[in-house]
Design a protein around this motif. Structure first.
Motif, PDB file in Angstrom:
ATOM      1  N   GLU A   1      47.394  55.788  45.302  1.00  0.00           N
ATOM      2  CA  GLU A   1      46.483  56.523  46.175  1.00  0.00           C
ATOM      3  C   GLU A   1      45.173  55.765  46.262  1.00  0.00           C
ATOM      4  O   GLU A   1      44.782  55.088  45.321  1.00  0.00           O
ATOM      5  N   MET A   2      44.482  55.912  47.369  1.00  0.00           N
ATOM      6  CA  MET A   2      43.146  55.332  47.523  1.00  0.00           C
ATOM      7  C   MET A   2      42.407  56.155  48.560  1.00  0.00           C
ATOM      8  O   MET A   2      43.046  56.794  49.397  1.00  0.00           O
ATOM      9  N   ARG A   3      41.098  56.097  48.514  1.00  0.00           N
ATOM     10  CA  ARG A   3      40.348  56.649  49.637  1.00  0.00           C
ATOM     11  C   ARG A   3      40.656  55.779  50.844  1.00  0.00           C
ATOM     12  O   ARG A   3      40.586  54.554  50.758  1.00  0.00           O
TER      13      ARG A   3
ATOM     14  N   LYS B   1      40.438  55.461  55.363  1.00  0.00           N
ATOM     15  CA  LYS B   1      39.920  55.965  56.632  1.00  0.00           C
ATOM     16  C   LYS B   1      40.883  55.575  57.747  1.00  0.00           C
ATOM     17  O   LYS B   1      41.504  56.413  58.367  1.00  0.00           O
TER      18      LYS B   1
ATOM     19  N   GLY C   1      43.740  53.651  57.703  1.00  0.00           N
ATOM     20  CA  GLY C   1      45.172  53.702  57.400  1.00  0.00           C
ATOM     21  C   GLY C   1      45.963  52.527  57.939  1.00  0.00           C
ATOM     22  O   GLY C   1      47.182  52.487  57.806  1.00  0.00           O
TER      23      GLY C   1
ATOM     24  N   GLY D   1      38.669  48.488  55.469  1.00  0.00           N
ATOM     25  CA  GLY D   1      38.185  47.680  54.351  1.00  0.00           C
ATOM     26  C   GLY D   1      38.028  48.336  52.994  1.00  0.00           C
ATOM     27  O   GLY D   1      37.662  47.660  52.050  1.00  0.00           O
ATOM     28  N   ARG D   2      38.305  49.651  52.831  1.00  0.00           N
ATOM     29  CA  ARG D   2      37.914  50.276  51.557  1.00  0.00           C
ATOM     30  C   ARG D   2      39.036  50.385  50.536  1.00  0.00           C
ATOM     31  O   ARG D   2      38.769  50.595  49.372  1.00  0.00           O
TER      32      ARG D   2
ATOM     33  N   ASN E   1      41.293  48.314  49.359  1.00  0.00           N
ATOM     34  CA  ASN E   1      41.940  47.115  48.832  1.00  0.00           C
ATOM     35  C   ASN E   1      41.992  47.099  47.313  1.00  0.00           C
ATOM     36  O   ASN E   1      41.122  47.615  46.629  1.00  0.00           O
TER      37      ASN E   1
ATOM     38  N   TYR F   1      45.788  45.711  50.879  1.00  0.00           N
ATOM     39  CA  TYR F   1      45.304  47.007  51.336  1.00  0.00           C
ATOM     40  C   TYR F   1      46.360  48.050  50.989  1.00  0.00           C
ATOM     41  O   TYR F   1      47.515  47.913  51.398  1.00  0.00           O
TER      42      TYR F   1
ATOM     43  N   LYS G   1      48.175  49.537  54.085  1.00  0.00           N
ATOM     44  CA  LYS G   1      49.067  48.775  54.950  1.00  0.00           C
ATOM     45  C   LYS G   1      50.056  47.932  54.140  1.00  0.00           C
ATOM     46  O   LYS G   1      51.241  47.891  54.444  1.00  0.00           O
TER      47      LYS G   1
ATOM     48  N   GLU H   1      42.065  47.388  39.499  1.00  0.00           N
ATOM     49  CA  GLU H   1      40.955  48.150  40.076  1.00  0.00           C
ATOM     50  C   GLU H   1      41.509  49.267  40.951  1.00  0.00           C
ATOM     51  O   GLU H   1      41.404  49.230  42.175  1.00  0.00           O
ATOM     52  N   TYR H   2      42.153  50.256  40.319  1.00  0.00           N
ATOM     53  CA  TYR H   2      42.684  51.373  41.104  1.00  0.00           C
ATOM     54  C   TYR H   2      42.803  52.630  40.273  1.00  0.00           C
ATOM     55  O   TYR H   2      42.419  52.647  39.125  1.00  0.00           O
TER      56      TYR H   2
ATOM     57  N   TRP I   1      32.828  43.672  58.158  1.00  0.00           N
ATOM     58  CA  TRP I   1      33.315  44.501  59.261  1.00  0.00           C
ATOM     59  C   TRP I   1      33.628  45.936  58.849  1.00  0.00           C
ATOM     60  O   TRP I   1      34.045  46.742  59.675  1.00  0.00           O
ATOM     61  N   CYS I   2      33.500  46.269  57.556  1.00  0.00           N
ATOM     62  CA  CYS I   2      33.994  47.559  57.064  1.00  0.00           C
ATOM     63  C   CYS I   2      33.369  48.735  57.812  1.00  0.00           C
ATOM     64  O   CYS I   2      32.199  48.693  58.173  1.00  0.00           O
TER      65      CYS I   2
ATOM     66  N   PHE J   1      32.051  54.809  49.271  1.00  0.00           N
ATOM     67  CA  PHE J   1      33.014  53.984  50.012  1.00  0.00           C
ATOM     68  C   PHE J   1      34.433  54.133  49.450  1.00  0.00           C
ATOM     69  O   PHE J   1      35.408  54.099  50.192  1.00  0.00           O
TER      70      PHE J   1
ATOM     71  N   LEU K   1      35.262  56.578  46.826  1.00  0.00           N
ATOM     72  CA  LEU K   1      35.417  57.797  46.022  1.00  0.00           C
ATOM     73  C   LEU K   1      36.618  58.619  46.483  1.00  0.00           C
ATOM     74  O   LEU K   1      36.708  59.000  47.644  1.00  0.00           O
ATOM     75  N   HIS K   2      37.527  58.906  45.563  1.00  0.00           N
ATOM     76  CA  HIS K   2      38.688  59.728  45.898  1.00  0.00           C
ATOM     77  C   HIS K   2      38.291  61.202  45.983  1.00  0.00           C
ATOM     78  O   HIS K   2      37.302  61.624  45.374  1.00  0.00           O
TER      79      HIS K   2
ATOM     80  N   PRO L   1      37.626  54.043  41.918  1.00  0.00           N
ATOM     81  CA  PRO L   1      38.003  52.736  41.368  1.00  0.00           C
ATOM     82  C   PRO L   1      36.847  51.722  41.351  1.00  0.00           C
ATOM     83  O   PRO L   1      36.908  50.749  40.617  1.00  0.00           O
ATOM     84  N   ARG L   2      35.834  51.939  42.170  1.00  0.00           N
ATOM     85  CA  ARG L   2      34.659  51.059  42.093  1.00  0.00           C
ATOM     86  C   ARG L   2      33.414  51.909  41.860  1.00  0.00           C
ATOM     87  O   ARG L   2      32.497  51.941  42.667  1.00  0.00           O
TER      88      ARG L   2
END
Lengths: 280, 350
Positions: free
Chosen positions: A241-243, A245, A247, A252-253, A255, A260, A263, A279-280, B254-255, B281, B283-284, B290-291
């Motif tokens: 899972e990740m935050r 936007k 999809g 960019g968030r 990764n 990613y 994707k 880092e997850y 580009w984010c 950016f 936050l779950h 994770p960052r």
């Protein structure tokens, strides 16, 4: 090419409260336009962005199976703004679905293999999709033994209870249901954490793949059990899972290093994850 | 390709003709800095800037863009259904873009236009935009384009390259779109050998003035996980205040975020610039992040530019050496120094 940010309009057909704490609800959605449904071709393990006009979007695993026609199903935990709003919507309301997104469990690669499914808590959604898909007469012959270990905090927190009971009674799937603890005298299954139950039931690693989805703590303690059972990292599969936007690998968030999650994932083998930053 | 020479006094006429068929964007002085703006009077063009403070990425990737609109009116049969907002994206010419900023568009293309998905707005704006670049005679002290595989007269991402000579401009077509602009220019004459020699000399001088600060090869060789664990990230991140200025100014950052905005019963879904410097950016919903730490966010920015991008696309780095982040970082974090640390290849300029 279609605008990848534009959701398909859908109508909520049914809302089912899954857990006794009422924090998990399953939404059955039907497409407003039949041609959108025809374009929504997915595999178990993929996810979609649920879109609510005025609220935003949330990435949620697809809980229905591609073999179930006429609707999509998502089980949503109430945590933030969009999911709280969703929980208060009613059957008949219009919302949106954008997808299918991401990769899926390696169904081609797993053909002819035994499949061990290990799930914890509300991460059982795409695992439900997988089980329904494998049990479908069109696919059952493609896979060997199917073993499921599924645990929740207590019996009231298990998802899809009717189906779990039905699968228990079949002879082409082995179910090991467990809860962390319970004082319910009618509970006739296992009591104990998922890693311990996995160890006790010891599904064979030979010619087998393990798909593990659950809270990080469950995954952390289940991996060494699987390794002891003889599962090599390339045959231990998980979904992250990740935050998110967009999809679609653009915003960019999500990764992890070069990948990613939206994707290139959300499905990764432990072999692949070992090459990426932790880092997850 | 076509090369012409246009005397300085005739430039406004050539540009005026371009303005008849396209919208022209060029650096305009605002306060003590320059910014790319729509220019409608050819005599108002001013090529005396070094570079704009904000990068021209906003021309292709606006800081805020309404993608879809919807109604929330009760009883409206279309309520809750998103529809794309039509946009008239006519032909545009960007005059005076620096070669580094143009290269940034090229580097970001691979993110927005892929085999699987295509960002319709990025793609359409890129297609409708002709880049007339201006070579850099006098690179700034913070410029380092030659260290990242470009140069002050790199025409690789341009349609036309302009060289500012004492008497006029040498205009060299690089692409077919550029050639079309120059073909319709009676103000100019075919460039003489003297003009070409003079321009080459200027370009060489400019390139020589730029120091090579680090080598790129070690980036490919080092393992991603090893670089990720380097001890120097602690030092790199120490002063950072996560203000996001670097990502805001960077032509290759580009984010973006996606947000809904509602006014009474009408809403829009917006796309907005975002930054990996902010904890939100990543936050779950569960609260997990994770960052979560500053070190993780600072490392993400540099690793993305110099390692993840390089490994993912076999190209890059995703830095063009424009030096904006070096100039405007409030705590003097210097990307040149970080790149030198990551590549362990050379001199630290500060």
């Amino acid at each position: 090419m279609k605008n990848p940010y534009l959701p398909y309009p859908v109508r909520i057909q049914e809302i089912i409260t899954e857990t006794q704490d009422r924090n998990l609800k399953t939404f059955k959605l039907v497409f407003l336009n039949p041609e959108d449904e025809a374009g929504f071709v997915y595999m178990p393990g993929q996810f979609a962005e649920l879109s609510v006009a005025g609220q935003g979007e949330v990435p949620i695993g697809i809980a229905s199976s591609p073999t179930e026609k006429g609707f999509l199903m998502f089980t949503v935990n109430r945590v933030g703004r969009v999911t709280t709003y969703l929980h208060n919507m009613k059957p008949g309301d219009v919302m949106g679905v954008r997808g299918p997104l991401g990769n899926w469990y390696p169904w081609e690669e797993m053909k002819g293999k035994n499949v061990v499914i290990i799930g914890g808590g509300f991460a059982f959604t795409t695992l439900r999709s997988s089980i329904v898909w494998m049990l479908d007469p069109a696919h059952r012959k493609d896979y060997g033994d199917i073993t499921v270990v599924y645990g929740a905090r207590n019996p009231g927190m298990l998802l899809y209870k009717d189906e779990l009971v039905a699968w228990e009674q079949r002879d082409d799937i082995t179910m090991h249901l467990t809860v962390d603890a319970t004082d319910d005298p009618t509970w006739k299954y296992n009591v104990g954490f998922v890693p311990a139950v996995t160890k006790e039931k010891a599904p064979g690693a030979e010619n087998a793949y393990a798909i593990v989805c659950g809270p990080p703590i469950m995954i952390k303690f289940t991996l060494p059990v699987l390794t002891d059972l003889g599962f090599p990292p390339e045959r231990i599969i998980t979904s992250l899972e990740m935050r998110m936007k967009c999809g679609i690998g653009m915003c960019g968030r999500c990764n992890i290093g070069t990948e990613y999650v939206c994707k290139d994932g959300p499905v990764f083998s432990m072999e692949k994850l070992a090459t990426l930053p932790n880092e997850y | 390709m076509l090369k012409i020479f246009v005397p300085k006094d005739k430039m406004p006429r050539w540009i005026g003709r371009i303005m008849d068929g396209a919208r022209v964007f060029a650096p305009v002085k605002e306060g003590d800095g320059y910014r790319f703006r729509l220019v409608t009077r050819p005599d108002k063009l001013d090529f005396s800037y070094q570079n704009t403070r904000l990068s021209p990425k906003e021309l292709v990737h606006p800081p805020a863009e309404a993608m879809f609109s919807y109604s929330l009116k009760k009883g409206d049969p279309k309520a809750g259904i998103l529809e794309e907002i039509p946009k008239a994206l006519g032909t545009r010419v960007v005059m005076g873009i620096r070669p580094c900023d143009a290269k940034a568009f090229q580097l970001v293309d691979v993110n927005f236009v892929t085999d699987q998905y295509m960002d319709p707005w990025w793609q359409r704006r890129r297609q409708n935009t002709v880049l007339v670049g201006l070579g850099c005679h006098e690179p700034c002290s913070t410029c380092f384009c030659t260290s990242v595989g470009s140069g002050p007269f790199d025409a690789g991402a341009l349609d036309v390259l302009m060289t500012d000579l004492p008497e006029g401009y040498l205009l060299e077509a690089v692409t077919e779109a550029g050639r079309a602009l120059l073909a319709d220019a009676p103000e100019g004459a075919p460039a003489s050998d003297t003009v070409l020699t003079e321009a080459r000399f200027l370009a060489q001088q400019a390139e020589k003035a730029l120091p090579r600060l680090f080598m790129l090869d070690p980036l490919r060789e080092k393992a991603m996980t090893a670089l990720f664990q380097e001890a120097f990230w602690e030092e790199v991140q120490f002063a950072c205040i996560n203000c996001g200025t670097c990502t805001f100014l960077c032509p290759t950052c580009w984010c973006f975020d996606i947000q809904d905005e509602v006014h009474q019963q009408e809403g829009v879904r917006l796309r907005l610039w975002d930054s990996c410097m902010f904890p939100l950016f990543t936050l779950h919903g569960s609260g997990h992040n994770p960052r979560n730490q500053k070190l993780q966010r600072v490392r993400q920015r540099f690793m993305h530019k110099f390692k993840y991008y390089v490994d993912k696309y076999g190209n890059g780095p995703a830095c063009v050496g424009c030096g904006r982040c070096v100039q405007y970082c409030p705590v003097n974090i210097d990307i040149r120094r970080v790149a030198a640390m990551m590549t362990a290849s050379c001199v630290c300029p500060t």
